[in-house]
Design a protein around this motif. Sequence first.
Motif, PDB file in Angstrom:
ATOM      1  N   ARG A  96       0.838  -1.204   0.000  1.00 16.82           N
ATOM      2  CA  ARG A  96       0.000   0.000   0.000  1.00 16.82           C
ATOM      3  C   ARG A  96       0.874   1.256   0.000  1.00 16.82           C
ATOM      4  O   ARG A  96       0.605   2.214  -0.717  1.00 16.82           O
ATOM      5  CB  ARG A  96      -0.927  -0.014   1.215  1.00 16.82           C
ATOM      6  CG  ARG A  96      -1.954   1.114   1.202  1.00 16.82           C
ATOM      7  CD  ARG A  96      -2.925   0.984   2.371  1.00 16.82           C
ATOM      8  NE  ARG A  96      -3.920   2.039   2.319  1.00 16.82           N
ATOM      9  CZ  ARG A  96      -5.024   1.993   1.585  1.00 16.82           C
ATOM     10  NH1 ARG A  96      -5.278   0.908   0.860  1.00 16.82           N
ATOM     11  NH2 ARG A  96      -5.889   2.993   1.576  1.00 16.82           N
ATOM     12  N   PHE A  97       1.956   1.215   0.776  1.00 16.04           N
ATOM     13  CA  PHE A  97       2.886   2.351   0.841  1.00 16.04           C
ATOM     14  C   PHE A  97       3.565   2.579  -0.516  1.00 16.04           C
ATOM     15  O   PHE A  97       3.611   3.696  -1.028  1.00 16.04           O
ATOM     16  CB  PHE A  97       3.934   2.083   1.926  1.00 16.04           C
ATOM     17  CG  PHE A  97       5.094   3.032   1.905  1.00 16.04           C
ATOM     18  CD1 PHE A  97       4.973   4.317   2.388  1.00 16.04           C
ATOM     19  CD2 PHE A  97       6.332   2.634   1.393  1.00 16.04           C
ATOM     20  CE1 PHE A  97       6.040   5.199   2.370  1.00 16.04           C
ATOM     21  CE2 PHE A  97       7.395   3.504   1.363  1.00 16.04           C
ATOM     22  CZ  PHE A  97       7.250   4.792   1.860  1.00 16.04           C
ATOM     23  N   GLY A  99       2.593   1.465  -3.511  1.00 15.88           N
ATOM     24  CA  GLY A  99       1.606   1.841  -4.512  1.00 15.88           C
ATOM     25  C   GLY A  99       1.223   3.301  -4.432  1.00 15.88           C
ATOM     26  O   GLY A  99       1.076   3.991  -5.458  1.00 15.88           O
ATOM     27  N   THR A 100       1.076   3.816  -3.214  1.00 14.84           N
ATOM     28  CA  THR A 100       0.768   5.235  -3.031  1.00 14.84           C
ATOM     29  C   THR A 100       1.908   6.105  -3.542  1.00 14.84           C
ATOM     30  O   THR A 100       1.683   7.134  -4.191  1.00 14.84           O
ATOM     31  CB  THR A 100       0.502   5.534  -1.543  1.00 14.84           C
ATOM     32  OG1 THR A 100      -0.573   4.709  -1.081  1.00 14.84           O
ATOM     33  CG2 THR A 100       0.135   7.001  -1.351  1.00 14.84           C
ATOM     34  N   ALA A 101       3.141   5.683  -3.255  1.00 18.95           N
ATOM     35  CA  ALA A 101       4.308   6.430  -3.737  1.00 18.95           C
ATOM     36  C   ALA A 101       4.372   6.435  -5.262  1.00 18.95           C
ATOM     37  O   ALA A 101       4.886   7.389  -5.869  1.00 18.95           O
ATOM     38  CB  ALA A 101       5.586   5.826  -3.157  1.00 18.95           C
ATOM     39  N   LYS A 102       3.836   5.389  -5.897  1.00 13.98           N
ATOM     40  CA  LYS A 102       3.826   5.331  -7.364  1.00 13.98           C
ATOM     41  C   LYS A 102       2.642   6.077  -7.969  1.00 13.98           C
ATOM     42  O   LYS A 102       2.480   6.092  -9.191  1.00 13.98           O
ATOM     43  CB  LYS A 102       3.799   3.873  -7.829  1.00 13.98           C
ATOM     44  CG  LYS A 102       5.115   3.130  -7.601  1.00 13.98           C
ATOM     45  CD  LYS A 102       5.082   1.740  -8.226  1.00 13.98           C
ATOM     46  CE  LYS A 102       6.428   1.046  -8.106  1.00 13.98           C
ATOM     47  NZ  LYS A 102       6.453  -0.267  -8.794  1.00 13.98           N
ATOM     48  N   GLY A 103       1.803   6.650  -7.119  1.00 15.74           N
ATOM     49  CA  GLY A 103       0.698   7.458  -7.626  1.00 15.74           C
ATOM     50  C   GLY A 103      -0.624   6.746  -7.734  1.00 15.74           C
ATOM     51  O   GLY A 103      -1.592   7.307  -8.275  1.00 15.74           O
ATOM     52  N   LEU A 104      -0.708   5.514  -7.246  1.00 19.14           N
ATOM     53  CA  LEU A 104      -1.974   4.785  -7.294  1.00 19.14           C
ATOM     54  C   LEU A 104      -2.890   5.270  -6.168  1.00 19.14           C
ATOM     55  O   LEU A 104      -2.428   5.592  -5.076  1.00 19.14           O
ATOM     56  CB  LEU A 104      -1.727   3.279  -7.145  1.00 19.14           C
ATOM     57  CG  LEU A 104      -0.828   2.641  -8.209  1.00 19.14           C
ATOM     58  CD1 LEU A 104      -0.595   1.174  -7.875  1.00 19.14           C
ATOM     59  CD2 LEU A 104      -1.443   2.773  -9.592  1.00 19.14           C
ATOM     60  N   ARG A 105      -4.199   5.293  -6.434  1.00 24.93           N
ATOM     61  CA  ARG A 105      -5.135   5.810  -5.446  1.00 24.93           C
ATOM     62  C   ARG A 105      -6.373   4.918  -5.354  1.00 24.93           C
ATOM     63  O   ARG A 105      -6.818   4.314  -6.331  1.00 24.93           O
ATOM     64  CB  ARG A 105      -5.568   7.235  -5.794  1.00 24.93           C
ATOM     65  CG  ARG A 105      -4.439   8.267  -5.769  1.00 24.93           C
ATOM     66  CD  ARG A 105      -3.929   8.501  -4.340  1.00 24.93           C
ATOM     67  NE  ARG A 105      -2.893   9.533  -4.299  1.00 24.93           N
ATOM     68  CZ  ARG A 105      -1.591   9.296  -4.403  1.00 24.93           C
ATOM     69  NH1 ARG A 105      -1.162   8.046  -4.569  1.00 24.93           N
ATOM     70  NH2 ARG A 105      -0.715  10.277  -4.339  1.00 24.93           N
ATOM     71  N   LYS A 106      -6.914   4.829  -4.164  1.00 24.21           N
ATOM     72  CA  LYS A 106      -8.202   4.236  -3.840  1.00 24.21           C
ATOM     73  C   LYS A 106      -8.460   2.896  -4.531  1.00 24.21           C
ATOM     74  O   LYS A 106      -7.739   1.937  -4.332  1.00 24.21           O
ATOM     75  CB  LYS A 106      -9.306   5.242  -4.136  1.00 24.21           C
ATOM     76  CG  LYS A 106      -9.205   6.494  -3.281  1.00 24.21           C
ATOM     77  CD  LYS A 106     -10.355   7.453  -3.536  1.00 24.21           C
ATOM     78  CE  LYS A 106     -10.232   8.683  -2.649  1.00 24.21           C
ATOM     79  NZ  LYS A 106     -11.318   9.666  -2.872  1.00 24.21           N
ATOM     80  N   LEU A 109      -5.582   1.385  -6.487  1.00 19.69           N
ATOM     81  CA  LEU A 109      -4.546   0.896  -5.579  1.00 19.69           C
ATOM     82  C   LEU A 109      -4.949  -0.444  -4.980  1.00 19.69           C
ATOM     83  O   LEU A 109      -4.163  -1.405  -4.993  1.00 19.69           O
ATOM     84  CB  LEU A 109      -4.300   1.919  -4.473  1.00 19.69           C
ATOM     85  CG  LEU A 109      -3.347   1.505  -3.342  1.00 19.69           C
ATOM     86  CD1 LEU A 109      -1.965   1.185  -3.887  1.00 19.69           C
ATOM     87  CD2 LEU A 109      -3.278   2.596  -2.276  1.00 19.69           C
TER      88      LEU A 109
END
Length: 375
Positions: A96-97, A99-106, A109
């Motif tokens: 999750r961390f 993926g968020t750093a790669k710009g994925l959301r909600k 993600l």
Amino acid sequence: MIEVKNLTKKYGDNTAVSNLNFIVEKGKIYGFLGPNGAGKSTTMNIIAGCLAATEGQVLIDGHDIFEEPKAAKSHIGYLPEQPPLYPDMTPYEYLRFVGTAKGLRKADLAEQIEKVIDITQIDDVRNRLIKNLSKGYRQRVGIAQAMLGDPEIIILDEPTVGLDPKQIIEIRALIKTLGEQRTVILSSHILPEVSAICDYVMIISKGSLVASDTLENLSNYLTGDKIMDLSVRGEEGKIRMALNEIEGIIEYEITPSRDDDGIFDIVIKSDRDRDIRESVFFAFSDLRFPVLNMVNEIITLEDVFLRLTTDPDEVREDALQLRENLIVEEFDADDDEPDYEDDEAYDDEDEYDDDYEDGGGKDDKDDGDYKPLFK
């Protein structure tokens, strides 16, 4: 997909990578090989955008990794030799961390996390701390993070190092699965692994690319002609007459077998583009000479690797050093009474007992008595 042009990386006076040029096409698994210190990891770090180059250019799907890093890196998933994991996170928290750093959301993600967890088969450990996982599972988590963002290119640096045989088989199967839909670049010291997985091989030595082709083409290039090993029971004269009649044979050598009288071991060199096995078999069948063994010699990836990365001068130096060591050992073996007076370690008579066999160190008394250090 990836185009590397005149890539060079220097550390002071040391050149780690020298004028590399190659192209990685879409939809293949590439094996990237080289001896320790050849520049493999340096090259991979530069391609992944983790390290700057001294000179040259790297294009990822047309984007320059140095001038358009965000656009170029969006096409790449990278697993270094040491997976960049946070041991106090669970695999799910870590993914999750990342993926968020790669710009994925909600929803996107969550969907991608579930997808990579399923592909890498880490669902059973998704809520365990990473520090409590086996090395095999940690590698899987590392591959899972490289897959987030659905990159077209996956770069894996020594993905099976330190794994047990079962884990190696599982990771190899996973890599082959990845190669069905993505371009994979695999660095490995395990040559059979590259042979089993990769479609294409690139070999680097001393920072320079020395080979880039399929394993089959590399083998054909190095062998030139085909070599067949043959064992036949029969008469040598008639064997020679039969071989002389077979088209495609360039030359052959016949020697009596050491194992049995009447059996001859034959080495046949033939045209690379001609398969002579049937002709050989039927020629001896007509003579009623049994063929006991027939094997085409195959150049392995290990043979190719050693041929292209071994420096003849280094081999010569190693041989000379080995010969020198053998001479020294032979001299020492003939010397029944070593002369310790010539050794600096035994020059000080005040520190060692005259009776050398009884022991090693001086005690704390002033009377000069000695006691053994080892019993």
